[in-house]
Design an enzyme around this catalytic site. Structure first.
Site, PDB file in Angstrom:
ATOM      1  N   CYS A   2       0.556  -1.130  -0.054  1.00  0.00           N
ATOM      2  CA  CYS A   2       0.121  -0.098   0.258  1.00  0.00           C
ATOM      3  C   CYS A   2       0.954   1.378   0.028  1.00  0.00           C
ATOM      4  O   CYS A   2       2.161   1.414   0.685  1.00  0.00           O
ATOM      5  CB  CYS A   2      -1.073   0.122   1.084  1.00  0.00           C
ATOM      6  SG  CYS A   2      -1.838  -1.273   1.352  1.00  0.00           S
ATOM      7  N   ARG A  27       3.718  -0.363  -4.991  1.00  0.00           N
ATOM      8  CA  ARG A  27       3.456  -0.917  -3.809  1.00  0.00           C
ATOM      9  C   ARG A  27       2.097  -1.761  -3.470  1.00  0.00           C
ATOM     10  O   ARG A  27       1.771  -2.241  -2.425  1.00  0.00           O
ATOM     11  CB  ARG A  27       3.391   0.276  -2.549  1.00  0.00           C
ATOM     12  CG  ARG A  27       4.733   0.963  -2.645  1.00  0.00           C
ATOM     13  CD  ARG A  27       4.664   2.197  -1.651  1.00  0.00           C
ATOM     14  NE  ARG A  27       4.704   1.653  -0.054  1.00  0.00           N
ATOM     15  CZ  ARG A  27       5.581   1.478   0.529  1.00  0.00           C
ATOM     16  NH1 ARG A  27       7.013   1.667   0.178  1.00  0.00           N
ATOM     17  NH2 ARG A  27       5.417   1.043   1.798  1.00  0.00           N
ATOM     18  N   TRP A  75      -2.873  -2.775  -1.506  1.00  0.00           N
ATOM     19  CA  TRP A  75      -2.685  -4.129  -1.912  1.00  0.00           C
ATOM     20  C   TRP A  75      -3.557  -4.778  -0.870  1.00  0.00           C
ATOM     21  O   TRP A  75      -3.220  -4.758   0.555  1.00  0.00           O
ATOM     22  CB  TRP A  75      -1.281  -4.483  -1.679  1.00  0.00           C
ATOM     23  CG  TRP A  75      -0.699  -5.794  -1.915  1.00  0.00           C
ATOM     24  CD1 TRP A  75      -0.494  -6.284  -3.167  1.00  0.00           C
ATOM     25  CD2 TRP A  75      -0.473  -6.770  -0.829  1.00  0.00           C
ATOM     26  NE1 TRP A  75      -0.174  -7.618  -2.963  1.00  0.00           N
ATOM     27  CE2 TRP A  75      -0.191  -7.944  -1.688  1.00  0.00           C
ATOM     28  CE3 TRP A  75      -0.779  -7.170   0.481  1.00  0.00           C
ATOM     29  CZ2 TRP A  75       0.030  -9.313  -1.154  1.00  0.00           C
ATOM     30  CZ3 TRP A  75      -0.362  -8.267   0.997  1.00  0.00           C
ATOM     31  CH2 TRP A  75      -0.011  -9.341  -0.063  1.00  0.00           C
ATOM     32  N   ASN A 101      -1.351   2.292   5.678  1.00  0.00           N
ATOM     33  CA  ASN A 101      -0.420   1.168   5.030  1.00  0.00           C
ATOM     34  C   ASN A 101      -0.024   0.426   6.446  1.00  0.00           C
ATOM     35  O   ASN A 101       0.694   0.961   7.085  1.00  0.00           O
ATOM     36  CB  ASN A 101       0.489   1.801   4.232  1.00  0.00           C
ATOM     37  CG  ASN A 101       1.660   0.768   4.203  1.00  0.00           C
ATOM     38  OD1 ASN A 101       1.661  -0.378   3.873  1.00  0.00           O
ATOM     39  ND2 ASN A 101       2.935   1.374   4.077  1.00  0.00           N
ATOM     40  N   GLY A 102      -0.285  -0.961   6.294  1.00  0.00           N
ATOM     41  CA  GLY A 102      -0.090  -1.772   7.472  1.00  0.00           C
ATOM     42  C   GLY A 102      -1.011  -2.633   7.659  1.00  0.00           C
ATOM     43  O   GLY A 102      -2.010  -2.715   7.029  1.00  0.00           O
ATOM     44  N   GLU A 490      16.672 -17.788  -9.445  1.00  0.00           N
ATOM     45  CA  GLU A 490      16.255 -16.347  -9.654  1.00  0.00           C
ATOM     46  C   GLU A 490      15.754 -16.283 -11.007  1.00  0.00           C
ATOM     47  O   GLU A 490      14.460 -15.588 -11.310  1.00  0.00           O
ATOM     48  CB  GLU A 490      17.509 -15.278  -9.677  1.00  0.00           C
ATOM     49  CG  GLU A 490      17.136 -13.749 -10.226  1.00  0.00           C
ATOM     50  CD  GLU A 490      16.282 -13.153  -9.460  1.00  0.00           C
ATOM     51  OE1 GLU A 490      15.854 -13.578  -8.383  1.00  0.00           O
ATOM     52  OE2 GLU A 490      15.949 -12.077  -9.745  1.00  0.00           O
ATOM     53  N   LYS A 494      11.592 -14.960 -11.747  1.00  0.00           N
ATOM     54  CA  LYS A 494      11.334 -13.937 -12.714  1.00  0.00           C
ATOM     55  C   LYS A 494      10.285 -14.432 -13.506  1.00  0.00           C
ATOM     56  O   LYS A 494       9.057 -13.646 -13.763  1.00  0.00           O
ATOM     57  CB  LYS A 494      12.494 -13.594 -13.590  1.00  0.00           C
ATOM     58  CG  LYS A 494      13.605 -12.663 -13.092  1.00  0.00           C
ATOM     59  CD  LYS A 494      13.232 -11.391 -12.880  1.00  0.00           C
ATOM     60  CE  LYS A 494      12.707 -11.030 -11.258  1.00  0.00           C
ATOM     61  NZ  LYS A 494      13.437 -11.125 -10.196  1.00  0.00           N
ATOM     62  N   GLU A 497       6.943 -14.789 -11.645  1.00  0.00           N
ATOM     63  CA  GLU A 497       6.425 -13.457 -11.228  1.00  0.00           C
ATOM     64  C   GLU A 497       5.744 -12.610 -12.161  1.00  0.00           C
ATOM     65  O   GLU A 497       4.617 -12.199 -12.109  1.00  0.00           O
ATOM     66  CB  GLU A 497       7.651 -12.443 -10.888  1.00  0.00           C
ATOM     67  CG  GLU A 497       7.853 -12.681  -9.485  1.00  0.00           C
ATOM     68  CD  GLU A 497       9.050 -11.698  -9.136  1.00  0.00           C
ATOM     69  OE1 GLU A 497       9.949 -11.502  -9.801  1.00  0.00           O
ATOM     70  OE2 GLU A 497       8.606 -10.873  -8.090  1.00  0.00           O
ATOM     71  N   HIS A 513      17.367 -36.753  -9.311  1.00  0.00           N
ATOM     72  CA  HIS A 513      16.941 -37.041  -7.930  1.00  0.00           C
ATOM     73  C   HIS A 513      15.418 -36.855  -7.695  1.00  0.00           C
ATOM     74  O   HIS A 513      14.777 -36.841  -6.709  1.00  0.00           O
ATOM     75  CB  HIS A 513      17.628 -36.598  -6.749  1.00  0.00           C
ATOM     76  CG  HIS A 513      19.111 -36.916  -6.707  1.00  0.00           C
ATOM     77  ND1 HIS A 513      19.530 -38.227  -6.445  1.00  0.00           N
ATOM     78  CD2 HIS A 513      20.098 -36.333  -7.244  1.00  0.00           C
ATOM     79  CE1 HIS A 513      20.962 -38.258  -6.461  1.00  0.00           C
ATOM     80  NE2 HIS A 513      21.468 -37.078  -7.143  1.00  0.00           N
ATOM     81  N   LYS A 611       5.769  -4.534  -4.922  1.00  0.00           N
ATOM     82  CA  LYS A 611       7.048  -4.137  -4.894  1.00  0.00           C
ATOM     83  C   LYS A 611       7.822  -4.206  -3.515  1.00  0.00           C
ATOM     84  O   LYS A 611       8.787  -4.706  -3.239  1.00  0.00           O
ATOM     85  CB  LYS A 611       7.638  -2.706  -5.597  1.00  0.00           C
ATOM     86  CG  LYS A 611       9.025  -2.462  -5.634  1.00  0.00           C
ATOM     87  CD  LYS A 611       9.728  -3.147  -6.684  1.00  0.00           C
ATOM     88  CE  LYS A 611      11.140  -3.013  -6.785  1.00  0.00           C
ATOM     89  NZ  LYS A 611      11.931  -4.065  -7.689  1.00  0.00           N
TER      90      LYS A 611
END
Ligand code: M6R
Length: 616
Positions: A2, A27, A75, A101-102, A490, A494, A497, A513, A611
């Site tokens: 947020c 955010r 968010w 925000n929180g 990574e 990517k 996402e 394995h 983000k």
């Protein structure tokens, strides 16, 4: 998560708030809203589901001759993505307007208490509870509503709250005044000429002013167009420390690129250069860092390193583990910050803790840092955002200087972190057994890095073609060994996402394995095959995939991979092993980017993500 923006001044608040929200959209982008004063002394709230552009289309800021307002990009945590759950929230008596925000962890208890007092609610959010709680505490005071009484009501309410908050608040009875408070979520005050701002981060403020005050936890700020006061929980006034932002506002623009992610991928030559600029000590064959706040003696005494981070930053920590152990011979462990926080990791007395975070606001990393410092460990940060909470709270650190990273998928911050970790391996190595000659070779590698990154980026058109061929698979494997195993992780992250394709990273030899069961003509693999002692082994892994009809994209710096062995061969420039992970990363970023574009995904704002993850 947020983003919040508040404005008080002589300009129209509407456009300033909307522009600020656009900067903070990384955010969260489930919904957005603004509350602004109207000329008739009425506060108007507009809220829309989806991105800020939806909100912008529904407010007519030019009509709003309002000098004060607050805004929010959400968010979702408590309550679905609906207009009613969108912020700013308004108290039942239309006195308090609030952007939050929180997370208010004890909101259910507070809500029951307020319901029993006859307070009504319209949303499912924890934030509306806080708006009502402040209004309730305000209404409980006798006499005229004043700035002081609002401050008192906010403070009384925050004393009852468990959880985290960054807040921008307006009171209908106190025009021309904003209130802000923070605990656990970031909040910055912008100090302009005849105007003041509040925001979750500096990017929302930079267009108006470069003078900022980073607020600390438990502080309450009250601002009008000309002045502000900051008080702590015991109501004593704090002498503010004004900092100056050093990056330009246009650094956060698209500069002609279609997406921030692509722009940031192409910024990597300068991002890696900024990471090593002024830090190479040619004479001594080592690197140097100004802000570690450790003596040479203390550095020599480090017998263990613990790296703590989340997501992409955790992957860079894993590469760091390989590099530091290889060049400095110091044992390194890497933990997810969220795990470290809740387990009692056994640590040696002389453990150096390194936290890595692009934003410097990730709550899990911040709390892990606090836990490590509480236990008396020296914590250094590798951080991009200079004024962030993690950067301000640690014992020392190394700034990345990558410039703002806006795309939700981290790219240039990752390769910058790898550059710094590799230089740190050199530095620590040179305090131990690494020879001057080996040190000089690594220094040469860093100097060549921007050029090599640029050369690797020239592969983009070829990689775009490969991406188009591979965009319609549902599963992918990314395989790499040693320091390229985390690069494979990574690469898989990517792809997940931004394209929503299922992908997994594995050490190449682990494939047999278990994951080999996934291989078929429907599940391609991307194999990192460097020109080193593992090349033959990697070629065998590729054969094993092909024998099971799996398609293979090979990324290599070797001329010895037969073209016939790969469905697609991507040859990157040769480089010293200390920078090879950086170069190997670039084709993986590009392939994910072009696959996501091919699939029509929202590359910079992928679904469900934000983000900066400021909730646990
Ligand atoms: O700001 P931080 O580096 O602390 O963020 C950590 C992760 O949230 C972040 O790397 C996340 O995994 C990115 N979306 C990866 O692209």
């Amino acid at each position: 998560m947020c983003g919040i923006v508040g404005y008080v001044g002589h300009d129209n608040a509407g456009p300033i708030l909307i522009n600020g929200l656009k900067r903070l959209e990384y955010r969260g982008y489930d919904s957005a809203g603004i509350a602004v004063w109207q000329t008739d002394d009425d506060i108007r709230v507009t809220r829309e589901i989806g991105k800020v552009k939806n909100l912008a289309a529904n407010v007519s800021p030019e009509e709003e001759d309002a000098g004060t307002g607050i805004s929010h990009t959400r968010w979702a945590t408590h309550g679905g993505v609906t207009e009613l759950n969108a912020h700013p929230h308004r108290s039942w008596d239309k006195q308090i307007y609030l952007a939050h925000n929180g997370v208010i962890e004890n909101y259910e208890t507070l809500k029951s208490m307020l319901l029993s007092e006859g307070v009504t609610f319209y949303s499912e959010t924890d934030s509306e509870v806080l708006a009502n709680l402040i209004a309730f505490n305000l209404a409980s005071q006798r006499g005229k509503v004043t700035t002081k009484s609002v401050q008192k009501a906010i403070r009384a309410s925050l004393n009852l709250v468990e959880g985290t908050y960054g807040l921008a608040i307006m009171c209908a009875s106190v025009p021309g005044t904003l209130f802000g408070a923070r605990k656990g979520s970031p909040l910055i005050l912008g100090v302009g000429k005849h105007e003041m701002m509040l925001a979750s981060d500096a990017s929302a403020i930079r267009a108006r002013t470069s003078e900022v005050v980073y607020l600390d936890d438990n502080q309450l700020v009250t601002l009008t167009d000309e002045r502000f006061t900051i008080t702590t929980s015991d109501d004593s006034e704090v002498k503010p420390e004004i900092s100056t932002l050093h990056w330009r506002d246009d650094e956060a623009d698209l500069a002609g690129y279609e997406h921030y992610m692509l722009k940031e991928i192409y910024e990597q030559p300068s991002a890696v250069e900024n990471a090593f600029r002024g830090r190479l000590d040619i004479e001594e064959g080592t690197s140097k860092f100004g802000g570690l706040n450790l003596t040479r003696q203390q550095i020599r005494q480090i017998d263990r390193i613990l790296i703590v981070a989340c997501g992409t930053a955790w992957h860079s920590g894993l590469v760091g583990e390989y590099l530091i152990e290889k060049y400095a011979r110091i044992p390194v462990e890497v933990e997810y910050a969220s795990e470290f926080r809740y387990r009692n990791t056994p640590m040696e007395k002389n453990t150096l803790v390194i936290v890595i975070s692009q934003s410097g606001e990730t709550i899990d990393t911040l709390e892990a840092q606090r836990e490590a410092r509480r236990k008396g460990y020296h914590v250094i940060g590798i951080i991009n955002n200079v004024g962030s909470t993690i950067a301000r709270e640690n014992d020392g650190g190394i700034f990345q200087h990558s410039g703002p990273e806006i795309g939700v998928a981290s790219t240039k911050a990752f390769t910058s972190q790898l550059t710094i970790l590799s230089m740190l391996a050199l530095y620590l190595g040179r305090t131990r057994d690494l020879s001057y000659t080996d040190g000089c070779e690594m220094l040469d590698a860093f100097k060549s890095l921007p050029g090599l990154v640029s050369q690797t980026l020239e592969l983009a058109p070829a990689i775009e073609k490969i991406a188009k061929k591979f965009a319609h698979y549902d599963d992918f494997l990314f395989l790499g060994r040693l320091e390229l195993f985390p690069v494979a992780l990574e690469g898989a992250l990517k792809l997940k996402e931004i394209s929503y394709i299922h992908a997994e990273g594995y050490p190449s030899a682990e494939m047999k394995h278990g994951p080999i069961a996934l291989i078929s003509e429907k599940c391609p693999s991307l194999v990192l095959a460097p020109d080193d002692e593992t090349l033959r082994k990697n070629l065998s892994s590729i054969q094993e995939v092909r024998a099971r009809k799996g398609k293979v994209i090979v990324v290599t710096d070797s001329n010895e991979v037969p073209a016939s062995l790969a469905d697609e061969l991507v040859i990157i420039p040769k480089a010293h092993p200390c920078i090879r992970p950086i170069l190997m990363t670039i084709p993986l970023q590009l392939i994910s980017y072009y696959i996501a574009v091919e699939l029509g995904r929202d590359v910079d704002k992928p679904r469900n993500l934000a983000k900066s993850v400021t909730v646990e």
